[in-house]
Design a protein around this motif. Sequence first.
Motif, PDB file in Angstrom:
ATOM      1  N   LEU A 229       0.819  -1.207   0.000  1.00  0.00           N
ATOM      2  CA  LEU A 229       0.000   0.000   0.000  1.00  0.00           C
ATOM      3  C   LEU A 229       0.856   1.261   0.000  1.00  0.00           C
ATOM      4  O   LEU A 229       0.543   2.242  -0.685  1.00  0.00           O
ATOM      5  CB  LEU A 229      -0.937   0.000   1.216  1.00  0.00           C
ATOM      6  N   LYS A 230       1.954   1.227   0.750  1.00  0.00           N
ATOM      7  CA  LYS A 230       2.821   2.398   0.804  1.00  0.00           C
ATOM      8  C   LYS A 230       3.476   2.664  -0.536  1.00  0.00           C
ATOM      9  O   LYS A 230       3.622   3.814  -0.957  1.00  0.00           O
ATOM     10  CB  LYS A 230       3.892   2.214   1.885  1.00  0.00           C
ATOM     11  N   GLN A 231       3.849   1.602  -1.227  1.00  0.00           N
ATOM     12  CA  GLN A 231       4.466   1.766  -2.548  1.00  0.00           C
ATOM     13  C   GLN A 231       3.497   2.466  -3.498  1.00  0.00           C
ATOM     14  O   GLN A 231       3.892   3.358  -4.265  1.00  0.00           O
ATOM     15  CB  GLN A 231       4.879   0.400  -3.110  1.00  0.00           C
ATOM     16  N   ILE A 232       2.246   2.089  -3.457  1.00  0.00           N
ATOM     17  CA  ILE A 232       1.245   2.706  -4.325  1.00  0.00           C
ATOM     18  C   ILE A 232       1.044   4.172  -3.957  1.00  0.00           C
ATOM     19  O   ILE A 232       0.905   5.039  -4.823  1.00  0.00           O
ATOM     20  CB  ILE A 232      -0.081   1.937  -4.247  1.00  0.00           C
ATOM     21  N   GLN A 233       1.062   4.468  -2.665  1.00  0.00           N
ATOM     22  CA  GLN A 233       0.834   5.830  -2.190  1.00  0.00           C
ATOM     23  C   GLN A 233       1.937   6.798  -2.608  1.00  0.00           C
ATOM     24  O   GLN A 233       1.667   7.937  -2.986  1.00  0.00           O
ATOM     25  CB  GLN A 233       0.693   5.834  -0.665  1.00  0.00           C
ATOM     26  N   VAL A 234       3.187   6.363  -2.550  1.00  0.00           N
ATOM     27  CA  VAL A 234       4.302   7.274  -2.827  1.00  0.00           C
ATOM     28  C   VAL A 234       4.690   7.302  -4.304  1.00  0.00           C
ATOM     29  O   VAL A 234       5.495   8.126  -4.721  1.00  0.00           O
ATOM     30  CB  VAL A 234       5.556   6.928  -1.987  1.00  0.00           C
ATOM     31  N   SER A 235       4.122   6.411  -5.103  1.00  0.00           N
ATOM     32  CA  SER A 235       4.503   6.307  -6.504  1.00  0.00           C
ATOM     33  C   SER A 235       3.587   7.123  -7.402  1.00  0.00           C
ATOM     34  O   SER A 235       2.394   7.276  -7.132  1.00  0.00           O
ATOM     35  CB  SER A 235       4.464   4.839  -6.953  1.00  0.00           C
ATOM     36  N   GLY A 236       4.157   7.654  -8.489  1.00  0.00           N
ATOM     37  CA  GLY A 236       3.352   8.325  -9.491  1.00  0.00           C
ATOM     38  C   GLY A 236       2.661   7.334 -10.408  1.00  0.00           C
ATOM     39  O   GLY A 236       1.713   7.679 -11.113  1.00  0.00           O
ATOM     40  N   TYR A 237       3.140   6.085 -10.398  1.00  0.00           N
ATOM     41  CA  TYR A 237       2.533   5.009 -11.182  1.00  0.00           C
ATOM     42  C   TYR A 237       1.455   4.326 -10.335  1.00  0.00           C
ATOM     43  O   TYR A 237       1.661   4.092  -9.143  1.00  0.00           O
ATOM     44  CB  TYR A 237       3.566   3.964 -11.571  1.00  0.00           C
ATOM     45  N   LYS A 238       0.352   3.997 -10.948  1.00  0.00           N
ATOM     46  CA  LYS A 238      -0.733   3.332 -10.236  1.00  0.00           C
ATOM     47  C   LYS A 238      -1.045   1.989 -10.914  1.00  0.00           C
ATOM     48  O   LYS A 238      -0.890   1.850 -12.123  1.00  0.00           O
ATOM     49  CB  LYS A 238      -1.984   4.222 -10.219  1.00  0.00           C
ATOM     50  N   PRO A 239      -1.483   0.998 -10.124  1.00  0.00           N
ATOM     51  CA  PRO A 239      -1.808  -0.319 -10.694  1.00  0.00           C
ATOM     52  C   PRO A 239      -2.749  -0.202 -11.889  1.00  0.00           C
ATOM     53  O   PRO A 239      -3.765   0.493 -11.832  1.00  0.00           O
ATOM     54  CB  PRO A 239      -2.474  -1.044  -9.524  1.00  0.00           C
ATOM     55  N   TYR A 240      -2.376  -0.893 -12.962  1.00  0.00           N
ATOM     56  CA  TYR A 240      -3.085  -0.763 -14.235  1.00  0.00           C
ATOM     57  C   TYR A 240      -3.610  -2.105 -14.731  1.00  0.00           C
ATOM     58  O   TYR A 240      -4.776  -2.243 -15.085  1.00  0.00           O
ATOM     59  CB  TYR A 240      -2.118  -0.138 -15.244  1.00  0.00           C
ATOM     60  N   LYS A 241      -2.737  -3.132 -14.730  1.00  0.00           N
ATOM     61  CA  LYS A 241      -3.141  -4.456 -15.175  1.00  0.00           C
ATOM     62  C   LYS A 241      -2.475  -5.522 -14.301  1.00  0.00           C
ATOM     63  O   LYS A 241      -1.390  -5.304 -13.760  1.00  0.00           O
ATOM     64  CB  LYS A 241      -2.758  -4.681 -16.634  1.00  0.00           C
ATOM     65  N   PHE A 242      -3.154  -6.674 -14.201  1.00  0.00           N
ATOM     66  CA  PHE A 242      -2.617  -7.781 -13.415  1.00  0.00           C
ATOM     67  C   PHE A 242      -2.650  -9.060 -14.257  1.00  0.00           C
ATOM     68  O   PHE A 242      -3.557  -9.247 -15.065  1.00  0.00           O
ATOM     69  CB  PHE A 242      -3.431  -7.990 -12.138  1.00  0.00           C
ATOM     70  N   GLU A 243      -1.646  -9.925 -14.042  1.00  0.00           N
ATOM     71  CA  GLU A 243      -1.582 -11.210 -14.753  1.00  0.00           C
ATOM     72  C   GLU A 243      -1.733 -11.010 -16.264  1.00  0.00           C
ATOM     73  O   GLU A 243      -2.498 -11.709 -16.935  1.00  0.00           O
ATOM     74  CB  GLU A 243      -2.669 -12.159 -14.228  1.00  0.00           C
ATOM     75  N   GLU A 244      -0.995 -10.050 -16.787  1.00  0.00           N
ATOM     76  CA  GLU A 244      -1.096  -9.714 -18.212  1.00  0.00           C
ATOM     77  C   GLU A 244      -0.304 -10.710 -19.063  1.00  0.00           C
ATOM     78  O   GLU A 244       0.911 -10.864 -18.908  1.00  0.00           O
ATOM     79  CB  GLU A 244      -0.558  -8.291 -18.442  1.00  0.00           C
ATOM     80  N   GLU A 245      -0.987 -11.382 -19.965  1.00  0.00           N
ATOM     81  CA  GLU A 245      -0.332 -12.359 -20.832  1.00  0.00           C
ATOM     82  C   GLU A 245       0.339 -11.649 -22.007  1.00  0.00           C
ATOM     83  O   GLU A 245      -0.116 -10.604 -22.468  1.00  0.00           O
ATOM     84  CB  GLU A 245      -1.348 -13.381 -21.336  1.00  0.00           C
ATOM     85  N   PHE A 246       1.441 -12.242 -22.485  1.00  0.00           N
ATOM     86  CA  PHE A 246       2.144 -11.660 -23.623  1.00  0.00           C
ATOM     87  C   PHE A 246       2.711 -12.762 -24.508  1.00  0.00           C
ATOM     88  O   PHE A 246       2.877 -13.909 -24.084  1.00  0.00           O
ATOM     89  CB  PHE A 246       3.285 -10.735 -23.159  1.00  0.00           C
ATOM     90  N   THR A 247       3.012 -12.404 -25.742  1.00  0.00           N
ATOM     91  CA  THR A 247       3.665 -13.291 -26.696  1.00  0.00           C
ATOM     92  C   THR A 247       4.738 -12.508 -27.436  1.00  0.00           C
ATOM     93  O   THR A 247       4.465 -11.424 -27.959  1.00  0.00           O
ATOM     94  CB  THR A 247       2.669 -13.875 -27.706  1.00  0.00           C
ATOM     95  N   ILE A 248       5.954 -13.049 -27.462  1.00  0.00           N
ATOM     96  CA  ILE A 248       7.055 -12.441 -28.205  1.00  0.00           C
ATOM     97  C   ILE A 248       7.384 -13.344 -29.382  1.00  0.00           C
ATOM     98  O   ILE A 248       7.658 -14.533 -29.198  1.00  0.00           O
ATOM     99  CB  ILE A 248       8.301 -12.265 -27.321  1.00  0.00           C
ATOM    100  N   ASN A 249       7.364 -12.780 -30.575  1.00  0.00           N
ATOM    101  CA  ASN A 249       7.735 -13.537 -31.768  1.00  0.00           C
ATOM    102  C   ASN A 249       9.257 -13.506 -31.897  1.00  0.00           C
ATOM    103  O   ASN A 249       9.844 -12.455 -32.155  1.00  0.00           O
ATOM    104  CB  ASN A 249       7.072 -12.933 -33.009  1.00  0.00           C
ATOM    105  N   LEU A 250       9.887 -14.648 -31.692  1.00  0.00           N
ATOM    106  CA  LEU A 250      11.343 -14.739 -31.757  1.00  0.00           C
ATOM    107  C   LEU A 250      11.848 -14.910 -33.187  1.00  0.00           C
ATOM    108  O   LEU A 250      13.063 -14.947 -33.414  1.00  0.00           O
ATOM    109  CB  LEU A 250      11.830 -15.912 -30.896  1.00  0.00           C
ATOM    110  N   GLY A 251      10.932 -15.021 -34.111  1.00  0.00           N
ATOM    111  CA  GLY A 251      11.321 -15.168 -35.506  1.00  0.00           C
ATOM    112  C   GLY A 251      11.646 -16.609 -35.866  1.00  0.00           C
ATOM    113  O   GLY A 251      11.360 -17.540 -35.125  1.00  0.00           O
ATOM    114  N   GLU A 252      12.268 -16.773 -37.004  1.00  0.00           N
ATOM    115  CA  GLU A 252      12.574 -18.103 -37.511  1.00  0.00           C
ATOM    116  C   GLU A 252      13.948 -18.567 -37.039  1.00  0.00           C
ATOM    117  O   GLU A 252      14.938 -17.863 -37.190  1.00  0.00           O
ATOM    118  CB  GLU A 252      12.525 -18.109 -39.039  1.00  0.00           C
ATOM    119  N   ILE A 253      13.973 -19.740 -36.438  1.00  0.00           N
ATOM    120  CA  ILE A 253      15.222 -20.347 -35.973  1.00  0.00           C
ATOM    121  C   ILE A 253      15.280 -21.764 -36.537  1.00  0.00           C
ATOM    122  O   ILE A 253      14.390 -22.580 -36.258  1.00  0.00           O
ATOM    123  CB  ILE A 253      15.285 -20.382 -34.433  1.00  0.00           C
ATOM    124  N   GLU A 254      16.304 -22.038 -37.312  1.00  0.00           N
ATOM    125  CA  GLU A 254      16.456 -23.362 -37.944  1.00  0.00           C
ATOM    126  C   GLU A 254      15.175 -23.778 -38.675  1.00  0.00           C
ATOM    127  O   GLU A 254      14.658 -24.880 -38.509  1.00  0.00           O
ATOM    128  CB  GLU A 254      16.816 -24.409 -36.886  1.00  0.00           C
TER     129      GLU A 254
END
Length: 231
Positions: free
Chosen positions: A4-29
């Motif tokens: 709670l203290k981290q949220i209070q003193v920070s200019g950043y506020k919680p936005y998303k949780f458990e956000e899934e992502f995919t990175i395309n590493l391109g073609e390998i072999e």
Amino acid sequence: EILLKQIQVSGYKPYKFEEEFTINLGEIENQTFLLNGRIDRIDKCGNSLILMDYKTGKAQIELSKFYDGRQLQLPIYIVALSDKQNVEGAFYFPIVIGDKIKSKKLCGYFENNTKIIKKFDKTLSPNTLKSEIINLTLKKNSTENFFNVYSRAGVLEDGNLSKIGEYAKDIVKSGIKESLSGNVKALPADLQFCSTCPYYKLCCFNIETGIFRDNQTGIKENDIIEILANK
């Protein structure tokens, strides 16, 4: 309380949780590879983001381990969002019960930029040099317009946050190439990996007589950046 203290003193506020992502590493072999994952928490300030990974164990940045491919998580998260968003930092957030872990402060990667650092902890000033929330301390000659931050692993020069992500991506791709070649030696970095590895009995590595990988020491930020510049 720490959360709670981290949220209070920070200019950043919680936005998303458990956000899934995919990175395309391109073609390998002649095969296309995707890297999938999930980010525990994303905080937002204006059009900028910081990323967080909750840790129940030791939360510490070591460039030597990152160089060696053993601390890729936060840099990979940076890669995951940097293409579409302005990422200004990535942190481990220790979540512990009791006093088993000495430091309970956020520890991670960010650029040595006064405007950004002020958003991490709004209580920081020439009169309050040490953050109670983030592993960050200012030098006594800091002013309101210029925060002189003590050097430590993770405090990067301007422009290098995205570069460590690029290095992490290269490490992942080289690991895939090694796996595809079938040349995967039983050469662990230290004993703790063997004690928790589900494939320990399969590889038949001998903890007492086996050869361990040499640990890299003394790796600096510029060592990693230089590798990228020369590739």
